[in-house]
Scaffold this active site. Structure first.
Site, PDB file in Angstrom:
ATOM      1  N   ASP A 163       8.491 -15.115  59.469  1.00 19.15           N
ATOM      2  CA  ASP A 163       7.503 -15.967  58.830  1.00 19.15           C
ATOM      3  C   ASP A 163       7.928 -17.430  58.945  1.00 19.15           C
ATOM      4  OD1 ASP A 163       5.219 -16.383  56.912  1.00 19.15           O
ATOM      5  OD2 ASP A 163       6.860 -17.141  55.672  1.00 19.15           O
TER       6      ASP A 163
ATOM      7  N   GLU B 102       6.573 -16.408  64.046  1.00 18.37           N
ATOM      8  CA  GLU B 102       5.360 -17.121  63.677  1.00 18.37           C
ATOM      9  C   GLU B 102       5.688 -18.583  63.972  1.00 18.37           C
ATOM     10  OE1 GLU B 102       2.263 -17.470  59.949  1.00 18.37           O
ATOM     11  OE2 GLU B 102       4.396 -17.593  59.505  1.00 18.37           O
TER      12      GLU B 102
END
Length: 710
Positions: A347, A383
């Site tokens: 993330d 990401e």
């Protein structure tokens, strides 16, 4: 209780069969107390505090004989409390072990969890936080893996399915109620059968590291559903445990991984190493802040009372510090070696590359991952953005990494909703995004292709809403992305209009066909194959309820779409032309006289520069030459396949396509038709070269060459 010196390694609590070793890092501590908790006869909880007797370098440690699995514990760190200098030790606050393998309980939000009194941020709060805090748990390291081994499915054979542990099974009628929403629920045979029937090869689980439900959400009666609020980087979240939370959740998680592996399905974890649940300078003192604030967090240069935040959550992990980097790498290795997971999706990965202020692909974090003999061998998915300056880094990660391709998502959405000048971009994304990855000697697998994910509209809502509808989140619809590249096709939300409904269903099939036949690695968002809707809410991070859970009763209404997805994944698996290991070159490959790929107009002639640059060009043919694949199999033999022709019509009117001449193929068979998902119509028959096919508005067909050129 008598404590022995013990060992500074490994960090955390380690049971050896006769007792448990405890070891914790802190450079600023003057004394550290190990706190042991047990249930008392009167139903209360007793706490025993023991000073860790040894300090080796920066590690405090001790060994307790006869202390074993199930023991709850925490730490109290004595040291300086000078927030202006970045020092925030407070022995009144019970702290979680950063290396805890299991965590018990849930925070009950109270002022005692904070190191200041509400309304007076400069005060010092010495109220004991233990009655309101979570505790770390000693675990047993023993588990029967039954010979489990890494599957190591190649990227180009991978189909990723993003899933939420709780949301996937909470409403499944065939899963026992007490198992729904748990690791055991994901491992239930009915769920594994669903994954297998879809052709899924990897389940990417949204955060399962122990996370915290924010106090602001708790006050509103909401929950941190997504879980991007980590407090324990080694502990599986106890809220997803079915069979107990005092260490048993570890065995339950392992059993889930073992079952998925036995079915041939890999497990990828969505991990949040960019920040923790302690928030900004006004946040609670739960673990890292009270142990060594300067080591674990990025602080503002010149004013260390504040946190340098590129995540939008209040803090950022300090990847410039050796101890934060060790924590991160130790956690990754643990989940691979002890929990047997097959990879990670990071993330806001750009935050991890900010050694100073800019995103640096040569940062220490990337160096450590690249040289690590364990972590470098699993799937690593970035990401590739954060909220800081210069944080959008699609295409900017090192060769070992793959990336969520945000440009793929945006382009496919724009193309199928009819945006002008999107054709050239669509062609680049469909063929693996060589413009983003080829210059660095990366391959099509560097692109994790997706159109929907947990963050944003579901596929059903993408074709049903023009605007977000997030009122249930309690933020006056201000949260969530406003520019969704969505289209409601004539009505906002549910409609009884048969024509609109048919067009929406066709558009969903267009998007899924594009996704699963593009070069790169496809990722399906959970429930998209089942028509899952969030009623227009594109930010259900706080909605742990039926709004976000998969509605399996509704799923029965979408059997056609589920089977359509399964046929697409089978087509992809059976034909290597859709999962090439190298980019197309636009020229003949040895053994073929025709280019490996050809871009044709609907009239069967080659696209010209003028065609590409025409704003409203929304229809084309793509020829994929199965004899032009440069890849080789394990025996070194060159891979060959059938050739395919894709007829793509994103125009609002029907278009007549002319099949190319016999130099491309003498006969073709329709294998996919988004206007006829069951292929029940007569168009499944063979088509001769130069034949005409009418492709209805906003649909596509995939044809396989059944008689190659002579």
């Amino acid at each position: 209780m008598h404590i022995w010196p013990g060992s500074p390694y490994p960090l955390g609590s380690t049971f050896d069969g006769g007792g448990t070793n405890f070891a914790i890092f802190s450079e600023v501590a003057e004394r550290i107390e190990l706190c042991l908790f047990s249930d008392s006869d009167d139903g209360g909880v007793t706490e025993e505090r023991i000073n860790l007797p040894e300090r080796n370098g920066l590690i405090w440690h001790g060994y307790l004989p006869r202390v074993g699995p199930g023991q709850r514990y925490g730490y109290r760190v004595h040291g300086p409390y000078e927030p202006g200098k970045g020092l925030r030790c407070n022995p009144a606050k019970l702290l979680l072990d950063p290396y805890a393998k299991a965590i018990d309980g849930e925070y009950r939000w109270n002022e005692a969890l904070f190191s200041y009194h509400f309304g007076d941020p400069d005060s010092f709060n010495d109220a004991d936080s233990a009655p309101y805090a979570m505790t770390s748990v000693v675990i047993s390291p023993y588990f029967d893996w039954q010979g489990d081994r890494p599957l190591r499915i190649p990227y180009n054979e991978t189909v990723v399915y993003e899933a939420h542990v709780r949301g996937m099974t909470m409403r499944h009628p065939e899963i026992p109620e007490d198992v729904r929403g748990t690791y055991a629920g994901i491992a239930h045979p009915v769920m594994i059968q669903h994954f297998k029937s879809l052709g899924v090869t990897a389940v990417e689980l949204m955060p399962v590291h122990q996370f915290v439900h924010d106090s602001t959400l708790d006050d509103k009666g909401l929950r941190n559903y997504w879980g991007y609020n980590t407090i324990g980087f080694f502990a599986p979240h106890n809220g997803y445990a079915c069979f107990g939370t005092r260490g048993e959740q570890v065995a339950e998680f392992k059993a889930m991984v073992r079952s998925l592996h036995q079915a041939g399905i890999e497990v990828i974890l969505d991990v949040v190493y960019n920040h923790t649940a302690e928030g900004n300078h006004m946040g609670p003192t739960l673990s890292f802040r009270g142990i060594d604030n300067q080591a674990y967090y990025r602080l503002v240069d010149g004013d260390e009372a504040y946190y340098f935040d590129t995540t939008g959550t209040g803090n950022s992990l300090n990847v410039r510090h050796h101890e934060s980097l060790r924590l991160l790498m130790d956690s990754l290795r643990y989940w691979v070696t002890e929990m047997h997971v097959d990879g990670f999706r990071f993330d806001l990965a750009s935050s991890l590359a900010r050694e100073f202020h800019a995103v640096d692909r040569l940062s220490a974090f990337f160096d450590l991952v690249n040289q690590d003999p364990v972590v470098s061998q699993v799937k690593l998915i970035a990401e590739p953005w954060d909220v800081g300056d210069g944080g959008y880094q699609v295409g900017g990660f090192p060769p070992l990494w793959t990336e969520w391709n945000g440009r793929y998502r945006d382009t496919v959405r724009d193309f199928w909703r009819g945006e002008a000048r999107s054709l050239g971009e669509f062609a680049a994304r469909f063929t693996g995004s060589s413009d983003l990855y080829e210059a660095d000697n990366r391959r099509p697998i560097a692109s994790i292709n997706f159109v929907t994910a947990h963050d944003g509209f579901t596929l059903e809502d993408l074709v049903s809403y023009n605007e977000k509808h997030n009122e249930a989140n309690g933020e006056d619809n201000r949260d969530g992305e406003s520019h969704n590249r969505s289209w409601n096709h004539g009505a906002e939300g549910p409609t009884e209009d048969v024509a609109i409904h048919a067009l929406r269903e066709r558009q969903k099939r267009n998007i899924l066909t594009t996704l699963l036949l593009s070069q790169g690695v496809p990722m399906i968002a959970h429930g998209d194959e089942l028509g899952r809707t969030q009623q227009g809410n594109n930010n259900v991070y706080c909605q742990d309820n039926e709004l976000s859970w998969v509605d399996w009763d509704r799923a029965r209404e979408h059997d056609v779409q589920t089977e359509f997805v399964a046929r697409l994944t089978r087509l992809r698996a059976e034909h290597p032309i859709f999962r090439r290991q190298r980019f197309f070159q636009g020229r003949p490959i040895q053994g073929s006289s025709i280019d490996d790929i050809a871009w044709l107009r609907p009239d069967g002639n080659h696209m010209t520069d003028e065609d590409w640059n025409r704003a409203r060009t929304q229809s084309l043919e793509i020829y994929l030459n199965g004899q032009g694949i440069p890849d080789r199999d394990l025996l070194g033999m060159r891979i060959q396949d059938d050739s395919f022709l894709l007829l793509i019509n994103a125009h609002h009117q029907q278009v007549t396509f002319y099949l190319p001449d016999e130099s491309y193929g003498r006969a073709w068979e329709t294998v996919v038709d988004t206007a006829d998902p069951l292929l029940a119509g007569a168009r499944r028959r063979n088509h001769k070269a130069s034949a005409r096919l009418r492709v209805i508005a906003r649909s596509m067909m995939v044809l396989r060459c059944t008689v190659p050129p002579s």
